[in-house]
Each structure stands twice: as C-alpha cells, then as structure tokens.
Enzyme design. Structure first.
Site, mmCIF file in Angstrom:
data_model
loop_
_atom_site.group_PDB
_atom_site.id
_atom_site.type_symbol
_atom_site.label_atom_id
_atom_site.label_comp_id
_atom_site.label_asym_id
_atom_site.label_seq_id
_atom_site.Cartn_x
_atom_site.Cartn_y
_atom_site.Cartn_z
ATOM 1 N N TYR A 72 4.258 -50.235 -10.716
ATOM 2 C CA TYR A 72 5.416 -49.376 -10.957
ATOM 3 C C TYR A 72 6.170 -49.785 -12.226
ATOM 4 O O TYR A 72 5.615 -49.732 -13.309
ATOM 5 C CB TYR A 72 6.316 -49.357 -9.722
ATOM 6 C CG TYR A 72 5.730 -48.574 -8.553
ATOM 7 C CD1 TYR A 72 5.443 -47.218 -8.658
ATOM 8 C CD2 TYR A 72 5.421 -49.194 -7.341
ATOM 9 C CE1 TYR A 72 4.895 -46.490 -7.592
ATOM 10 C CE2 TYR A 72 4.880 -48.479 -6.268
ATOM 11 C CZ TYR A 72 4.618 -47.131 -6.405
ATOM 12 O OH TYR A 72 4.075 -46.413 -5.356
ATOM 13 N N SER A 73 7.421 -50.221 -12.130
ATOM 14 C CA SER A 73 8.237 -50.417 -13.339
ATOM 15 C C SER A 73 7.828 -51.611 -14.186
ATOM 16 O O SER A 73 8.359 -51.777 -15.295
ATOM 17 C CB SER A 73 9.716 -50.547 -12.957
ATOM 18 O OG SER A 73 10.229 -49.287 -12.587
ATOM 19 N N MET A 74 6.880 -52.423 -13.731
ATOM 20 C CA MET A 74 6.317 -53.440 -14.619
ATOM 21 C C MET A 74 5.434 -52.792 -15.683
ATOM 22 O O MET A 74 4.938 -53.465 -16.583
ATOM 23 C CB MET A 74 5.553 -54.488 -13.813
ATOM 24 C CG MET A 74 6.482 -55.468 -13.108
ATOM 25 S SD MET A 74 5.703 -56.526 -11.852
ATOM 26 C CE MET A 74 4.406 -57.338 -12.778
ATOM 27 N N TYR A 190 19.684 -47.520 -15.336
ATOM 28 C CA TYR A 190 18.233 -47.494 -15.165
ATOM 29 C C TYR A 190 17.783 -46.041 -15.091
ATOM 30 O O TYR A 190 18.417 -45.231 -14.398
ATOM 31 C CB TYR A 190 17.876 -48.238 -13.890
ATOM 32 C CG TYR A 190 16.452 -48.712 -13.808
ATOM 33 C CD1 TYR A 190 15.802 -49.224 -14.930
ATOM 34 C CD2 TYR A 190 15.773 -48.688 -12.605
ATOM 35 C CE1 TYR A 190 14.504 -49.678 -14.841
ATOM 36 C CE2 TYR A 190 14.474 -49.144 -12.497
ATOM 37 C CZ TYR A 190 13.844 -49.644 -13.623
ATOM 38 O OH TYR A 190 12.553 -50.094 -13.528
#
Length: 405
Positions: A72-74, A190
């Site tokens: 995901y957000s990595m 975010y």
C-alpha cells in the site's frame, strides 16, 4: 534474501534481537496477527530475518521471508524517486505549478465552510506546486478520512478509488475539479497527492506510469517481486489480508488467490498500488542509505537523496494544522519528499535518530531507514487498518535497543 551476518560484527546484540523473535511468536500465538516477517539490516548486511505464522490461514500457507504482500502506501517513496529522477533531468523545478503540466489544476478553489447542500469556497491564494504534492501540503485529501465535507465529495465522485472503468488521467481530473481542503502550503494532509504525481510522471515522461516505474526504479533496483499485481509465478507466495471482527478475531479481508492483485490493474496507483517482499524492500532501503546508488547502479544523485530526506515543513506534522491521519505520530516528526523525517525523538516519544526516514502501509507494513546508525528495518504483515495494533512502535524500540556501539 542476503546471507545473515553475525549481529555482533555489526554492533548489534544477538540476545536483544532474539526479543524480536519472541515478540513475533507471541503476536501469532495470541491471534493478533496471522503472520509476519521482520528484517533488520546494518552497515549493508542482514543481521536478523525471521518470519512466523501464516500468510494464508485458509490454505495453511506459512508466512515466509519471500512472502509477497500488499505494501500500500510504502509505494509512495518509490513514486517520489521516479519524480525526483525527472527533476534531476531538468524537466521541472520543485516550485513549478502543477498546472504547468496538468492544466486541470488551474483556478482551484478552497473549502471554507458550508454544508452538504452548499459548500462555501474561496479562490486558492497560490497554485499547487510539485513540492506541495511531494510533501502532502497541496490541500488534497482522501475520501476514507470521512471527516470533512471535502472528504465526502471525494467519496461521492470516486476521486480516491481508482476504478477499473477510469484512467489515471480521468481520476486526476476528478481530483482537480474538487475543492481543496486547505490553502496550498498551509497544512499537512495525507492525500491522493502521490497518485497525482504518478499522472505527472506520465505527462512529463510520455510513458505509462506503471511502465515508467518498472523501467526506471523497480527493475534497476533488482526488486524482482515488486509490481502493481502479483505475477502468476508468484501467486503461491501471496498473502491473504485480514481485519478484526467485533470480537477482535482475525477474519479475511482479501483472499490470497481471489484478489484484485492477481491481475494487472487498469490504473497503477503511485500512492498505494504495489506488492513487494522483504528482500525487495530492503534493496530500496539500501539504495537510500547508499545515497541513491545500489550495486553499482546510480538512480539518484547524493544531494537529491539528501533533499528528499530533509524535513520540508515549517516544524513537525503537529505544527502544520491538525493532521487527521498519518502512518506516523505527529509530534517530533516532519516530512520530506516522500518520507516522514524524524526531527526529535524526545518529542516523538520513541527511540530513533534525527534524520531517520520512514513510512508505512494500510495493512500494517512499515519500514524505517536510519543513516546515523546505518540501519534499516522492514516489517511485513497483512492487517487492516495499520492503527489496529501498536506493532511499529514496539518493533522500533526492540530493534534500537539492540544497538551496542
């Protein structure tokens, strides 16, 4: 995965690292996680790499060091690297308006109040810049926040759901047509900003974003199992994803086989679309620790990496309004160009070093890179949401406590 070195040769205490193993076993035995892996690298060598539990409870598949997970957000740091490669080529400056390349971001308006029937807005005082997108200070948001009228508009318009019947260009135009949450540069929120950066890469490079990221970042770094979908040969290593039910028992959220990640997505999400392994993401961490190069291949200049890993906010996240969500705490933590940046461990109330960069993903994955200690840690598991357990803080304490020199 690299061959394990003797932790003592790397200035790490073997007995203290074993605490991590016991902690991992406990999380699985108590039913808090189906499975997980932890990898600790120092001075370019692997000091600790363990995996426990199951990647797939339905099929009894063990969680291994080669398990493929949704990160995901990595994904965001890799997208940011692709952007900064174009920056190094002189394609743009960080203070360039995004509208120079994406005209739909002209004449933006900012929400100031109102209600669902009538949202009040005012003109944006300045354009959104590319730096604003990289630092999440553009005034964009995520619909899943469910905290503001603008969030509701995102959900209503599908602005942060990369639908199979849309293109990245269409989603970006939808985002640009909605009011901003705050004036550009004034608050940290975010957001879908990194997905917009993916579209920016397409326009500037003239290449499909997924193809560009594979060709310029993923393949040169030797991240062989990292992609926007699980390739058929890797399907047996893909983990299922879990959530807690009302009794705090693990229940499946996404199957390991019957999953949207089994096929190429219509839209490659630069903000959260990749799957990867521990070994692959450690290569990315080494690349950052090495100042933009890995195994003789240089993808970024050393000064560019320095710029990316420097705080670009006026203080920490807490000083930039009231963040509604982050994959990190707010006090003592700043933000660079794609990463959080540790400013003050005392204010953050956690072990760490000033200048350490980090981020996490929706399914409780995490990494941190500490140039001062020449150390990187990668945690992979599959539990949504990432706030369900404090495992990142717990692991951070145990890994830093193992330092001897």
């Amino acid at each position: 995965m690299q061959v394990l070195a003797d932790p003592k040769d790397l200035g790490l205490c073997p007995e203290r690292l074993e605490r991590v193993d016991g902690w991992m076993r406990g999380l699985v035995a108590e039913g808090r996680l189906a499975g997980l892996s932890v990898s600790v690298m120092r001075r370019g060598q692997l000091a600790f790499a363990r995996a426990h539990g199951l990647a797939d409870m339905k099929r009894g598949t063990p969680f291994g060091l080669d398990t493929v997970t949704r990160i995901y957000s990595m994904t965001k740091p890799l997208t940011s690297v692709a952007v900064m490669q174009l920056y190094e080529e002189g394609r743009f400056q960080l203070d360039d308006p995004v509208a120079r390349f994406l005209p739909e971001f002209s004449d933006l308006r900012v929400a100031t109040g109102g209600n669902r029937a009538k949202l009040e807005t005012e003109p944006a005082r300045r354009p959104i810049t590319i730096r604003d997108l990289l630092t999440h200070t553009a005034g964009l948001t995520y619909g899943f926040m469910e905290a503001t009228l603008v969030d509701a508009l995102y959900r209503q318009q599908g602005a942060d759901y990369l639908r199979v019947d849309s293109t990245l260009a269409e989603v970006t135009r939808t985002v640009a047509g909605l009011p901003l949450l705050a004036q550009p540069g004034t608050a940290w929120n975010y957001s879908v900003a990194t997905d917009v950066l993916g579209r920016l890469v397409e326009v500037i490079s003239g290449q499909d974003f997924a193809d560009h990221l594979r060709a310029r970042v993923i393949r040169p770094l030797g991240m062989h199992d990292t992609d926007f979908h699980v390739r058929p040969e890797n399907q047996g290593r893909f983990a299922a994803c879990y959530v807690y039910d009302r009794e705090r028992r693990l229940t499946q959220y996404d199957d390991a086989v019957e999953t949207v990640f089994a096929r190429q997505p219509a839209i490659a999400s630069g903000g959260g679309g990749l799957v990867s392994t521990a070994a692959d993401y450690l290569r990315f961490c080494r690349f950052i620790l090495n100042g933009g190069a890995l195994d003789g291949v240089r993808l970024l200049g050393r000064k560019t990496v320095d710029l990316m890993t420097t705080n670009h906010l006026r203080g920490d996240l807490a000083a930039m309004g009231t963040p509604r969500f982050a994959e990190t705490s707010y006090d003592g933590i700043g933000f660079g160009l794609g990463f959080s940046v540790m400013l003050d461990p005392a204010r953050a109330q956690i072990l760490g070093s000033p200048g350490e960069v980090a981020w996490g993903g929706l399914a409780s994955t995490a990494f941190w890179i500490d140039p001062t200690e020449e150390m990187a840690v990668v945690l992979l598991t599959q539990l949504i949401p990432s706030s369900a357990l404090p495992i990142r803080k717990q692991l951070r304490v145990m890994t830093y406590a193992a330092l001897l020199d």
